[in-house]
Scaffold this active site. Structure first.
Site, PDB file in Angstrom:
ATOM      1  N   ARG A 114     -13.691 -16.488 -41.192  1.00  0.00           N
ATOM      2  CA  ARG A 114     -14.272 -15.152 -41.024  1.00  0.00           C
ATOM      3  C   ARG A 114     -14.909 -14.648 -42.315  1.00  0.00           C
ATOM      4  O   ARG A 114     -15.405 -13.521 -42.338  1.00  0.00           O
ATOM      5  CB  ARG A 114     -13.152 -14.182 -40.635  1.00  0.00           C
ATOM      6  N   ARG A 143     -10.078  -3.591 -22.892  1.00  0.00           N
ATOM      7  CA  ARG A 143      -9.334  -4.847 -23.074  1.00  0.00           C
ATOM      8  C   ARG A 143      -7.828  -4.642 -22.997  1.00  0.00           C
ATOM      9  O   ARG A 143      -7.283  -3.691 -23.544  1.00  0.00           O
ATOM     10  CB  ARG A 143      -9.682  -5.458 -24.438  1.00  0.00           C
ATOM     11  N   LYS A 193     -14.859 -14.713 -27.761  1.00  0.00           N
ATOM     12  CA  LYS A 193     -14.458 -15.975 -28.410  1.00  0.00           C
ATOM     13  C   LYS A 193     -13.118 -16.472 -27.884  1.00  0.00           C
ATOM     14  O   LYS A 193     -12.959 -17.646 -27.561  1.00  0.00           O
ATOM     15  CB  LYS A 193     -14.343 -15.793 -29.938  1.00  0.00           C
ATOM     16  N   ARG A 197      -4.320  -3.430 -27.656  1.00  0.00           N
ATOM     17  CA  ARG A 197      -4.056  -3.704 -29.069  1.00  0.00           C
ATOM     18  C   ARG A 197      -4.313  -2.457 -29.900  1.00  0.00           C
ATOM     19  O   ARG A 197      -5.263  -1.728 -29.656  1.00  0.00           O
ATOM     20  CB  ARG A 197      -4.968  -4.839 -29.554  1.00  0.00           C
ATOM     21  N   ARG A 241     -13.941  -2.503 -37.623  1.00  0.00           N
ATOM     22  CA  ARG A 241     -13.931  -3.975 -37.498  1.00  0.00           C
ATOM     23  C   ARG A 241     -15.358  -4.511 -37.381  1.00  0.00           C
ATOM     24  O   ARG A 241     -15.679  -5.566 -37.927  1.00  0.00           O
ATOM     25  CB  ARG A 241     -13.095  -4.400 -36.276  1.00  0.00           C
TER      26      ARG A 241
HETATM   27  P1  AMP Z   1      -8.744 -11.153 -33.590  1.00  0.00           P
HETATM   28  O1  AMP Z   1      -7.594 -11.344 -32.669  1.00  0.00           O
HETATM   29  O2  AMP Z   1      -9.510 -12.411 -33.856  1.00  0.00           O
HETATM   30  O3  AMP Z   1      -9.634 -10.002 -33.173  1.00  0.00           O
HETATM   31  O4  AMP Z   1      -8.122 -10.733 -35.005  1.00  0.00           O
HETATM   32  C1  AMP Z   1      -7.385  -9.543 -35.138  1.00  0.00           C
HETATM   33  C2  AMP Z   1      -7.231  -9.182 -36.597  1.00  0.00           C
HETATM   34  O5  AMP Z   1      -6.486 -10.214 -37.285  1.00  0.00           O
HETATM   35  C3  AMP Z   1      -8.519  -9.063 -37.394  1.00  0.00           C
HETATM   36  O6  AMP Z   1      -9.153  -7.815 -37.224  1.00  0.00           O
HETATM   37  C4  AMP Z   1      -7.997  -9.255 -38.812  1.00  0.00           C
HETATM   38  O7  AMP Z   1      -7.323  -8.118 -39.269  1.00  0.00           O
HETATM   39  C5  AMP Z   1      -6.963 -10.364 -38.614  1.00  0.00           C
HETATM   40  N1  AMP Z   1      -7.604 -11.683 -38.723  1.00  0.00           N
HETATM   41  C6  AMP Z   1      -7.849 -12.564 -37.710  1.00  0.00           C
HETATM   42  N2  AMP Z   1      -8.459 -13.657 -38.155  1.00  0.00           N
HETATM   43  C7  AMP Z   1      -8.628 -13.480 -39.488  1.00  0.00           C
HETATM   44  C8  AMP Z   1      -9.244 -14.247 -40.511  1.00  0.00           C
HETATM   45  N3  AMP Z   1      -9.820 -15.434 -40.260  1.00  0.00           N
HETATM   46  N4  AMP Z   1      -9.252 -13.737 -41.769  1.00  0.00           N
HETATM   47  C9  AMP Z   1      -8.677 -12.557 -42.036  1.00  0.00           C
HETATM   48  N5  AMP Z   1      -8.106 -11.774 -41.122  1.00  0.00           N
HETATM   49  C10 AMP Z   1      -8.076 -12.207 -39.848  1.00  0.00           C
END
Ligand code: AMP
Length: 219
Positions: free
Chosen positions: A88, A127, A13, A160, A171
């Site tokens: 989400r 990654r 994404k 990360r 996750r």
């Molecule tokens: P991402 O970079 O999109 O993989 O997001 C990393 C982490 O940020 C996720 O695993 C959540 O802990 C938090 N996070 C990102 N987007 C959201 C969201 N829309 N709602 C809640 N937590 C989020």
């Protein structure tokens, strides 16, 4: 063009949101990048979000809804936007819908990146992420030009904390319970577009150009 991108972690994404944003000259807002910026800057939100993110859980809807509403209220988002990783949960999807209603706007489409487990695990285990500008690389598939350095800003790339194998599995489970219901939510509204997150970046970009062509013509 107003788009939501959703799918499991590692679906691509972030990579595609960035490319589409540049191509369409509209901002892309990545919820995870914004939260990681809060953590780096040690804001109140960042202090609370850090442990939650490292456990692979979701920050509360109220927190993320407010952050994203602030982003979407920016004037640059008036001509369109791409949302990566938001909404989400169903609660977030409803909050976004209400927010847009208030602006007399609607989404054009919610792109679901359907992705198989082996692809997710391979992508996340290799990654590398730029902590400064958020760009993602992959040790084998998308290596940076100079090893360990971001092509765009030169910062040192990191793995990360939440890309560790045990956290990745959690996750994915959180995705299944909290985020997968968005499929039905957007399908009911006639907004769902499914693409294959298993495709490599150039192939999926081609596919996206096809499915999004009708919007480029109308806007
Ligand atoms: P991402 O970079 O999109 O993989 O997001 C990393 C982490 O940020 C996720 O695993 C959540 O802990 C938090 N996070 C990102 N987007 C959201 C969201 N829309 N709602 C809640 N937590 C989020």
């Amino acid at each position: 063009m107003r788009l939501v991108l959703f799918g499991p972690p590692g679906a691509g994404k972030g990579t595609h949101a960035r490319i589409l944003g540049e191509k369409w000259k509209i901002p892309h807002f990545a919820a995870g990048d914004i939260l990681r910026r809060h953590i780096r800057e040690a804001t109140e939100i960042g202090k609370k979000a850090r442990a939650i993110i490292e456990r692979g859980e979701l920050v509360p809807d109220t927190v993320i809804n407010e952050i994203m509403a602030d982003q979407l209220a920016q004037t640059e988002a008036r001509k369109g936007f791409i949302l990566d990783g938001y909404p989400r949960t169903l609660g977030q999807a409803e909050a976004l819908e209400k927010f847009l209603e208030g602006q007399r706007e609607t989404l054009d489409s919610a792109l679901y990146f359907k992705t198989s487990s082996p692809v997710i695990l391979n992508r996340l285990s290799g990654r590398l992420n730029c902590p400064k500008c958020g760009v993602n690389y992959h040790r084998k598939n998308i290596p940076p030009k100079v090893e360990g350095k971001c092509d765009r800003c030169g910062a040192e790339l990191v793995q990360r904390a939440d890309d560790q194998p045990e956290t990745v599995l959690h996750r994915i489970a959180v995705y299944e319970t909290e985020t997968a219901p968005l499929l039905n939510y957007y399908n009911k509204r006639g907004l769902l577009t499914e693409v294959s997150g298993d495709l490599e970046v150039p192939e999926l970009q081609q596919e996206l150009a096809k499915v999004l062509a009708r919007y480029s013509k109308s806007r």
